[in-house]
Design a protein around this motif. Structure first.
Motif, PDB file in Angstrom:
ATOM      1  N   UNK A  86      54.317 -58.278 -12.552  1.00 22.26           N
ATOM      2  CA  UNK A  86      54.052 -57.361 -14.078  1.00 22.26           C
ATOM      3  C   UNK A  86      54.725 -58.223 -15.139  1.00 22.26           C
ATOM      4  N   UNK A  87      54.013 -58.324 -15.983  1.00 26.69           N
ATOM      5  CA  UNK A  87      54.500 -59.125 -17.090  1.00 26.69           C
ATOM      6  C   UNK A  87      54.395 -58.225 -18.580  1.00 26.69           C
ATOM      7  N   UNK A  88      55.332 -58.552 -19.575  1.00 28.54           N
ATOM      8  CA  UNK A  88      55.362 -57.865 -20.710  1.00 28.54           C
ATOM      9  C   UNK A  88      55.513 -58.756 -21.817  1.00 28.54           C
ATOM     10  N   UNK A  89      55.009 -58.467 -22.842  1.00 23.50           N
ATOM     11  CA  UNK A  89      54.884 -59.096 -24.076  1.00 23.50           C
ATOM     12  C   UNK A  89      55.006 -58.379 -25.443  1.00 23.50           C
ATOM     13  N   UNK A  90      55.149 -58.947 -26.449  1.00 21.16           N
ATOM     14  CA  UNK A  90      55.267 -58.209 -27.700  1.00 21.16           C
ATOM     15  C   UNK A  90      54.998 -59.049 -28.824  1.00 21.16           C
ATOM     16  N   UNK A  91      54.635 -58.545 -30.156  1.00 22.57           N
ATOM     17  CA  UNK A  91      54.228 -59.214 -31.358  1.00 22.57           C
ATOM     18  C   UNK A  91      55.762 -59.513 -31.695  1.00 22.57           C
ATOM     19  N   UNK A  92      56.019 -60.318 -32.629  1.00 20.17           N
ATOM     20  CA  UNK A  92      57.018 -61.001 -33.254  1.00 20.17           C
ATOM     21  C   UNK A  92      57.879 -59.935 -33.583  1.00 20.17           C
ATOM     22  N   UNK A  93      57.636 -58.899 -34.269  1.00 14.89           N
ATOM     23  CA  UNK A  93      58.591 -58.029 -34.684  1.00 14.89           C
ATOM     24  C   UNK A  93      59.070 -56.889 -33.731  1.00 14.89           C
ATOM     25  N   UNK A  94      58.225 -56.974 -32.750  1.00 14.43           N
ATOM     26  CA  UNK A  94      58.437 -55.990 -31.480  1.00 14.43           C
ATOM     27  C   UNK A  94      57.959 -54.527 -31.662  1.00 14.43           C
ATOM     28  N   UNK A  95      56.994 -54.239 -32.822  1.00 12.99           N
ATOM     29  CA  UNK A  95      56.365 -52.931 -32.816  1.00 12.99           C
ATOM     30  C   UNK A  95      55.217 -52.675 -31.768  1.00 12.99           C
ATOM     31  N   UNK A 100      51.629 -49.000 -32.991  1.00  7.31           N
ATOM     32  CA  UNK A 100      50.543 -49.365 -33.954  1.00  7.31           C
ATOM     33  C   UNK A 100      49.949 -50.639 -34.059  1.00  7.31           C
ATOM     34  N   UNK A 101      48.479 -50.551 -34.102  1.00  9.26           N
ATOM     35  CA  UNK A 101      47.792 -51.600 -34.399  1.00  9.26           C
ATOM     36  C   UNK A 101      46.936 -51.406 -35.470  1.00  9.26           C
ATOM     37  N   UNK A 102      46.194 -52.217 -36.150  1.00 10.85           N
ATOM     38  CA  UNK A 102      45.203 -52.286 -37.149  1.00 10.85           C
ATOM     39  C   UNK A 102      44.007 -53.205 -36.678  1.00 10.85           C
ATOM     40  N   UNK A 103      42.683 -52.693 -36.608  1.00 12.05           N
ATOM     41  CA  UNK A 103      41.621 -53.352 -35.844  1.00 12.05           C
ATOM     42  C   UNK A 103      40.907 -53.964 -37.129  1.00 12.05           C
ATOM     43  N   UNK A 104      40.511 -55.193 -36.919  1.00  9.16           N
ATOM     44  CA  UNK A 104      39.540 -55.873 -37.795  1.00  9.16           C
ATOM     45  C   UNK A 104      38.091 -55.998 -37.065  1.00  9.16           C
ATOM     46  N   UNK A 105      37.251 -55.571 -37.776  1.00 11.76           N
ATOM     47  CA  UNK A 105      35.946 -55.536 -37.394  1.00 11.76           C
ATOM     48  C   UNK A 105      34.893 -56.307 -38.207  1.00 11.76           C
ATOM     49  N   UNK A 106      33.982 -56.974 -37.561  1.00 10.56           N
ATOM     50  CA  UNK A 106      33.253 -57.847 -38.469  1.00 10.56           C
ATOM     51  C   UNK A 106      31.841 -58.129 -37.454  1.00 10.56           C
ATOM     52  N   UNK A 107      30.949 -58.948 -38.182  1.00 19.56           N
ATOM     53  CA  UNK A 107      29.776 -59.635 -37.293  1.00 19.56           C
ATOM     54  C   UNK A 107      29.023 -58.351 -36.777  1.00 19.56           C
ATOM     55  N   UNK A 108      28.710 -58.403 -35.509  1.00 21.36           N
ATOM     56  CA  UNK A 108      28.095 -57.290 -34.708  1.00 21.36           C
ATOM     57  C   UNK A 108      28.572 -56.002 -34.458  1.00 21.36           C
ATOM     58  N   UNK A 141      30.917 -55.263 -32.647  1.00 25.74           N
ATOM     59  CA  UNK A 141      30.872 -54.866 -31.090  1.00 25.74           C
ATOM     60  C   UNK A 141      32.583 -54.515 -30.583  1.00 25.74           C
ATOM     61  N   UNK A 142      33.460 -55.297 -31.201  1.00 22.68           N
ATOM     62  CA  UNK A 142      34.787 -55.057 -30.605  1.00 22.68           C
ATOM     63  C   UNK A 142      35.619 -54.988 -32.076  1.00 22.68           C
ATOM     64  N   UNK A 143      36.759 -54.408 -31.610  1.00 26.89           N
ATOM     65  CA  UNK A 143      37.905 -54.371 -32.653  1.00 26.89           C
ATOM     66  C   UNK A 143      39.027 -55.414 -32.346  1.00 26.89           C
ATOM     67  N   UNK A 144      39.266 -56.264 -33.184  1.00 18.83           N
ATOM     68  CA  UNK A 144      40.371 -57.232 -32.989  1.00 18.83           C
ATOM     69  C   UNK A 144      41.593 -56.783 -33.541  1.00 18.83           C
ATOM     70  N   UNK A 145      42.542 -56.490 -33.143  1.00 17.31           N
ATOM     71  CA  UNK A 145      43.779 -55.743 -33.420  1.00 17.31           C
ATOM     72  C   UNK A 145      44.865 -56.830 -33.724  1.00 17.31           C
ATOM     73  N   UNK A 146      45.760 -56.425 -34.604  1.00 21.40           N
ATOM     74  CA  UNK A 146      46.861 -57.102 -35.038  1.00 21.40           C
ATOM     75  C   UNK A 146      47.969 -56.111 -35.395  1.00 21.40           C
ATOM     76  N   UNK A 147      49.255 -56.469 -35.274  1.00 23.21           N
ATOM     77  CA  UNK A 147      50.314 -55.879 -35.839  1.00 23.21           C
ATOM     78  C   UNK A 147      50.400 -55.729 -37.389  1.00 23.21           C
ATOM     79  N   UNK A 155      45.967 -61.455 -26.384  1.00 25.65           N
ATOM     80  CA  UNK A 155      46.465 -62.642 -26.787  1.00 25.65           C
ATOM     81  C   UNK A 155      47.375 -63.155 -26.093  1.00 25.65           C
ATOM     82  N   UNK A 156      47.167 -63.905 -25.090  1.00 22.28           N
ATOM     83  CA  UNK A 156      48.219 -64.602 -24.069  1.00 22.28           C
ATOM     84  C   UNK A 156      49.524 -65.098 -24.815  1.00 22.28           C
ATOM     85  N   UNK A 157      49.239 -65.445 -26.031  1.00 23.78           N
ATOM     86  CA  UNK A 157      50.526 -66.199 -26.556  1.00 23.78           C
ATOM     87  C   UNK A 157      51.689 -65.138 -26.974  1.00 23.78           C
ATOM     88  N   UNK A 158      51.448 -63.824 -26.730  1.00 24.55           N
ATOM     89  CA  UNK A 158      52.428 -62.918 -27.078  1.00 24.55           C
ATOM     90  C   UNK A 158      53.316 -62.574 -25.657  1.00 24.55           C
TER      91      UNK A 158
END
Ligand SMILES: [Zn+2]
Length: 110
Positions: free
Chosen positions: A2-11, A51-59, A61-67, A89-92
């Motif tokens: 198992x692998x874990x990750x987080x955004x920069x602030x840990x939220x 909590x995340x916020x979704x950015x939705x654009x274009x068609x 079809x998907x929500x692109x979430x960020x902290x 986002x594997x960078x996290x």
């Protein structure tokens, strides 16, 4: 393992069954700005908390979430039809080393 990750602030915290074997480097109008390295998993294998916020654009079809606190892009998921996968986002991820995995170039530039 198992692998874990987080955004920069840990939220936002992410748990996955394993590190990805490969990631996508996409050149679409969004990814070229955000520099995600996207790994794909079945939604049932992914646990995301915070909590995340979704950015939705274009068609739309998907929500692109960020902290909303630190701004890190975290994941995307479908808004409608079931793709059977979602993008992380594997960078996290703890221990993610881009030089140790295959980076596939996705040509989605429009
Ligand atoms: Zn954050």
């Amino acid at each position: 393992m198992p692998v874990e990750g987080s955004c920069h602030c840990g939220n936002v915290r992410i748990q996955l069954p394993s590190l990805p074997a490969w990631v996508a480097d996409c050149n679409c109008s969004l990814c070229r700005r955000t520099a995600w390295r996207t790994a794909y998993y079945p939604p049932a294998d992914v646990r995301i908390s915070g909590e995340t916020v979704a950015y939705v654009w274009g068609d739309r079809m998907i929500g692109i979430h960020h902290c909303p606190v630190c701004g890190c892009g975290t994941h995307w998921q479908t808004l409608r039809e079931d793709f059977g996968r979602m993008g992380i986002n594997a960078r996290l991820l703890d221990g993610f080393d881009e030089s140790a995995v295959q980076v596939r170039k996705f040509d989605n530039a429009a």
